[in-house]
Design a protein around this motif. Structure first.
Motif, PDB file in Angstrom:
ATOM      1  N   THR A  69      -6.097   5.772   3.102  1.00 60.75           N
ATOM      2  CA  THR A  69      -6.307   6.691   4.224  1.00 60.75           C
ATOM      3  C   THR A  69      -7.709   7.302   4.185  1.00 60.75           C
ATOM      4  O   THR A  69      -8.397   7.355   5.219  1.00 60.75           O
ATOM      5  CB  THR A  69      -5.236   7.786   4.223  1.00 60.75           C
ATOM      6  OG1 THR A  69      -3.948   7.179   4.310  1.00 60.75           O
ATOM      7  CG2 THR A  69      -5.423   8.727   5.395  1.00 60.75           C
ATOM      8  N   PRO A  70      -8.205   7.780   3.018  1.00 55.96           N
ATOM      9  CA  PRO A  70      -9.596   8.251   2.990  1.00 55.96           C
ATOM     10  C   PRO A  70     -10.580   7.150   3.361  1.00 55.96           C
ATOM     11  O   PRO A  70     -11.606   7.417   3.987  1.00 55.96           O
ATOM     12  CB  PRO A  70      -9.780   8.703   1.539  1.00 55.96           C
ATOM     13  CG  PRO A  70      -8.402   9.003   1.051  1.00 55.96           C
ATOM     14  CD  PRO A  70      -7.522   8.011   1.729  1.00 55.96           C
ATOM     15  N   GLY A  71     -10.263   5.911   2.972  1.00 49.39           N
ATOM     16  CA  GLY A  71     -11.132   4.798   3.340  1.00 49.39           C
ATOM     17  C   GLY A  71     -11.167   4.585   4.840  1.00 49.39           C
ATOM     18  O   GLY A  71     -12.223   4.287   5.416  1.00 49.39           O
ATOM     19  N   ALA A  72     -10.017   4.720   5.492  1.00 49.30           N
ATOM     20  CA  ALA A  72      -9.976   4.594   6.948  1.00 49.30           C
ATOM     21  C   ALA A  72     -10.774   5.711   7.610  1.00 49.30           C
ATOM     22  O   ALA A  72     -11.463   5.493   8.619  1.00 49.30           O
ATOM     23  CB  ALA A  72      -8.529   4.613   7.432  1.00 49.30           C
ATOM     24  N   ALA A  73     -10.679   6.916   7.048  1.00 49.79           N
ATOM     25  CA  ALA A  73     -11.477   8.023   7.573  1.00 49.79           C
ATOM     26  C   ALA A  73     -12.969   7.739   7.402  1.00 49.79           C
ATOM     27  O   ALA A  73     -13.785   8.079   8.281  1.00 49.79           O
ATOM     28  CB  ALA A  73     -11.095   9.318   6.860  1.00 49.79           C
ATOM     29  N   LEU A  74     -13.331   7.127   6.294  1.00 51.85           N
ATOM     30  CA  LEU A  74     -14.724   6.740   6.071  1.00 51.85           C
ATOM     31  C   LEU A  74     -15.188   5.764   7.152  1.00 51.85           C
ATOM     32  O   LEU A  74     -16.302   5.895   7.688  1.00 51.85           O
ATOM     33  CB  LEU A  74     -14.866   6.107   4.688  1.00 51.85           C
ATOM     34  CG  LEU A  74     -16.225   5.482   4.363  1.00 51.85           C
ATOM     35  CD1 LEU A  74     -17.278   6.563   4.213  1.00 51.85           C
ATOM     36  CD2 LEU A  74     -16.139   4.649   3.097  1.00 51.85           C
ATOM     37  N   THR A  78     -11.879   4.772  -2.400  1.00 55.49           N
ATOM     38  CA  THR A  78     -10.547   4.255  -2.729  1.00 55.49           C
ATOM     39  C   THR A  78     -10.210   4.500  -4.190  1.00 55.49           C
ATOM     40  O   THR A  78      -9.083   4.882  -4.525  1.00 55.49           O
ATOM     41  CB  THR A  78     -10.475   2.754  -2.404  1.00 55.49           C
ATOM     42  OG1 THR A  78     -10.683   2.575  -1.001  1.00 55.49           O
ATOM     43  CG2 THR A  78      -9.130   2.172  -2.794  1.00 55.49           C
ATOM     44  N   MET A  79     -11.169   4.288  -5.067  1.00 52.47           N
ATOM     45  CA  MET A  79     -10.913   4.498  -6.491  1.00 52.47           C
ATOM     46  C   MET A  79     -10.753   5.988  -6.800  1.00 52.47           C
ATOM     47  O   MET A  79      -9.811   6.401  -7.493  1.00 52.47           O
ATOM     48  CB  MET A  79     -12.064   3.919  -7.319  1.00 52.47           C
ATOM     49  CG  MET A  79     -12.191   2.412  -7.261  1.00 52.47           C
ATOM     50  SD  MET A  79     -10.726   1.539  -7.879  1.00 52.47           S
ATOM     51  CE  MET A  79     -10.689   2.129  -9.564  1.00 52.47           C
ATOM     52  N   ALA A  80     -11.672   6.818  -6.278  1.00 52.52           N
ATOM     53  CA  ALA A  80     -11.682   8.237  -6.640  1.00 52.52           C
ATOM     54  C   ALA A  80     -10.577   9.027  -5.963  1.00 52.52           C
ATOM     55  O   ALA A  80     -10.087  10.012  -6.533  1.00 52.52           O
ATOM     56  CB  ALA A  80     -13.048   8.846  -6.295  1.00 52.52           C
ATOM     57  N   LEU A 112      -3.153   2.075  -5.004  1.00 52.95           N
ATOM     58  CA  LEU A 112      -2.012   2.856  -5.460  1.00 52.95           C
ATOM     59  C   LEU A 112      -1.828   4.069  -4.564  1.00 52.95           C
ATOM     60  O   LEU A 112      -2.800   4.695  -4.140  1.00 52.95           O
ATOM     61  CB  LEU A 112      -2.226   3.315  -6.908  1.00 52.95           C
ATOM     62  CG  LEU A 112      -2.267   2.223  -7.973  1.00 52.95           C
ATOM     63  CD1 LEU A 112      -2.628   2.826  -9.329  1.00 52.95           C
ATOM     64  CD2 LEU A 112      -0.938   1.487  -8.061  1.00 52.95           C
ATOM     65  N   ALA A 113      -0.589   4.397  -4.257  1.00 48.64           N
ATOM     66  CA  ALA A 113      -0.306   5.611  -3.497  1.00 48.64           C
ATOM     67  C   ALA A 113      -0.596   6.822  -4.365  1.00 48.64           C
ATOM     68  O   ALA A 113      -0.430   6.782  -5.590  1.00 48.64           O
ATOM     69  CB  ALA A 113       1.143   5.620  -3.032  1.00 48.64           C
ATOM     70  N   ALA A 114      -1.040   7.900  -3.746  1.00 43.44           N
ATOM     71  CA  ALA A 114      -1.342   9.137  -4.480  1.00 43.44           C
ATOM     72  C   ALA A 114      -0.325  10.213  -4.128  1.00 43.44           C
ATOM     73  O   ALA A 114       0.655  10.421  -4.845  1.00 43.44           O
ATOM     74  CB  ALA A 114      -2.766   9.584  -4.181  1.00 43.44           C
ATOM     75  N   VAL A 120     -14.818  -5.329  -1.193  1.00 47.18           N
ATOM     76  CA  VAL A 120     -14.007  -4.269  -1.807  1.00 47.18           C
ATOM     77  C   VAL A 120     -12.870  -4.882  -2.620  1.00 47.18           C
ATOM     78  O   VAL A 120     -12.580  -4.446  -3.742  1.00 47.18           O
ATOM     79  CB  VAL A 120     -13.442  -3.325  -0.727  1.00 47.18           C
ATOM     80  CG1 VAL A 120     -12.443  -2.339  -1.331  1.00 47.18           C
ATOM     81  CG2 VAL A 120     -14.571  -2.564  -0.053  1.00 47.18           C
ATOM     82  N   ALA A 121     -12.230  -5.920  -2.075  1.00 51.19           N
ATOM     83  CA  ALA A 121     -11.157  -6.598  -2.814  1.00 51.19           C
ATOM     84  C   ALA A 121     -11.682  -7.170  -4.128  1.00 51.19           C
ATOM     85  O   ALA A 121     -11.037  -7.044  -5.186  1.00 51.19           O
ATOM     86  CB  ALA A 121     -10.558  -7.710  -1.955  1.00 51.19           C
ATOM     87  N   LEU A 122     -12.858  -7.788  -4.069  1.00 57.85           N
ATOM     88  CA  LEU A 122     -13.456  -8.350  -5.281  1.00 57.85           C
ATOM     89  C   LEU A 122     -13.752  -7.261  -6.302  1.00 57.85           C
ATOM     90  O   LEU A 122     -13.507  -7.433  -7.510  1.00 57.85           O
ATOM     91  CB  LEU A 122     -14.733  -9.101  -4.914  1.00 57.85           C
ATOM     92  CG  LEU A 122     -15.536  -9.684  -6.088  1.00 57.85           C
ATOM     93  CD1 LEU A 122     -14.701 -10.705  -6.843  1.00 57.85           C
ATOM     94  CD2 LEU A 122     -16.830 -10.320  -5.581  1.00 57.85           C
TER      95      LEU A 122
END
Length: 400
Positions: free
Chosen positions: A85-90, A235-237, A280-282, A111-113
């Motif tokens: 979701t944060p990635g989509a906002a980005l 996505t990671m953070a 992963l879901a947060a 990003v997948a790689l």
């Protein structure tokens, strides 16, 4: 490296088989309806057509569901997976880039790689961990700010359409916080349907059927720096690392490498169809891993499987959701997306300024990200992180 362990609460008595199943259904419903509007908004902002955005939503739904089922079944832990979701906002804050939608899809594959490399190459994970969390959260907060203002501006632009959405959210934020955003979307759907009925408009049945639109990816410098790198960091953070922490709080140690490999592969499969990132879901992870999934922790993995199955079912309605977004009156869907991101914005701001020693670099990062400036074809998110790191180096060099 984090290793998987199984934990139980040792409670006697026969467990209630229905509780983990129901918890998984609730996890999927809340997670999906709370943020799919953000996903569609983000994909459209970077150049996806309505059909491509609907395809991306479907691809994310299917890969998320399969990843939930696989990880939960293999580890016997309630590991849930979500879209970023944060990635989509980005993406919503980034806008179109040179190379168009094909370059965006190429960034998704990068990003997948990177997620896959994080699972097999510990050094990459260590490099990401060295980015100060305050700067990563400040960048996210700056990206989220314009989106979170949408309910305010929407009340001015279309008060009769946005007011029912905001009031619904406010009432249920008090009475049932978990369902506040889903019910706000339900109010938005009623607004859309009422508007169509008043106009006597109809929707072709073919537009409501799930479909996939594949795009041949290309890679440009702008897509790598402006989308792939910030999307990976966010996505990671904001998803993967907090997701592990949430699971640990309930007594589960997520197997890091398998989790990154599965979510990285899911992202790679979803990318050509328009999916941006699977992780992963947060926040929603607590719904499947917590006490609501039953008193016996060793059986809560069933909630993870139930979440995955529910995502597969919801994916069948991806085109319906996308059509509602397209037909919505002005400002209604952005208002829903803004309300959905308020909690994430508040958390990001708190984490950004929590450490007084990191506050000034975080403020600079936040302001540059919120400005939305684009330079040399690269989005504000990259320049925000660069500016924050530069200020941090200047202020901290030579100090203990």
């Amino acid at each position: 490296m984090i290793r998987a362990t199984r934990t139980g609460d040792g409670a006697g008595g026969s467990p209630d088989a229905a509780r983990p199943i129901l918890a998984g259904v609730v996890t999927a419903l809340v997670g999906y309806t709370s943020s799919f509007a953000v996903v569609l908004t983000g994909l459209a902002a970077v150049g996806a057509t309505p059909g491509q955005a609907a395809s991306g939503l479907l691809a994310l739904s299917l890969t998320m569901g399969l990843a939930c089922i696989l990880l939960s079944w293999r580890t016997r832990m309630p590991i849930t997976v979500a879209w970023s979701t944060p990635g989509a906002a980005l993406l919503a804050a980034t806008g179109s880039i040179e190379g168009g939608w094909a370059a965006v899809v190429g960034a998704f594959l990068v990003v997948a790689l990177l997620i896959l490399l994080t699972g097999v190459w510990p050094l990459l994970g260590s490099l990401v961990a060295r980015i100060p969390p305050s700067l990563a959260q400040a960048m996210l907060a700056g990206v989220l700010l314009p989106l979170c203002l949408a309910p305010v501006t929407g009340l001015v632009a279309n008060p009769w359409g946005v007011l029912p959405v905001v009031l619904t959210w406010l009432v249920f934020a008090r009475l049932a916080p978990r369902w506040a955003v889903p019910l706000a979307f339900a109010a938005a759907a009623i607004v859309v349907i009422a508007g169509l009925a008043a106009e006597g408009a109809s929707v072709p049945a073919a537009a409501l059927l799930p479909h996939v639109e594949l795009t041949a990816p290309t890679v440009t410098v702008g897509s790598l720096i402006g989308i792939a790198l910030p999307l990976y960091i966010v996505t990671m953070a904001s998803q993967n690392v907090p997701g592990v922490a949430v699971m640990q709080s309930f007594g589960y140690r997520v197997p890091w490498r398998p989790a990154m490999l599965v979510t990285g592969l899911a992202t790679a499969l979803a990318a050509p169809a328009g999916g941006h990132a699977v992780n992963l879901a947060a926040i929603s992870a607590a719904l499947a891993a917590g006490p609501d999934a039953g008193p016996d922790r060793t059986r809560r993995w069933i909630a993870g499987v139930s979440t995955g199955v529910s995502y597969l079912v919801l994916g069948a309605a991806a085109s319906v959701f996308a059509t509602l977004v397209v037909l919505a009156p002005v400002a209604v869907i952005p208002a829903v997306a803004g309300l959905a991101l308020l909690a994430a914005f508040g958390w990001a701001v708190q984490q950004a300024i929590d450490d007084p020693g990191e506050r000034m670099p975080a403020v600079v990062t936040f302001l540059v990200a919120a400005s939305g400036v684009s330079f040399l074809g690269v989005s504000a998110a990259f320049w925000a992180l660069t500016a924050g790191l530069l200020v941090r180096v200047v202020l901290h060099t030579g100090r203990r």
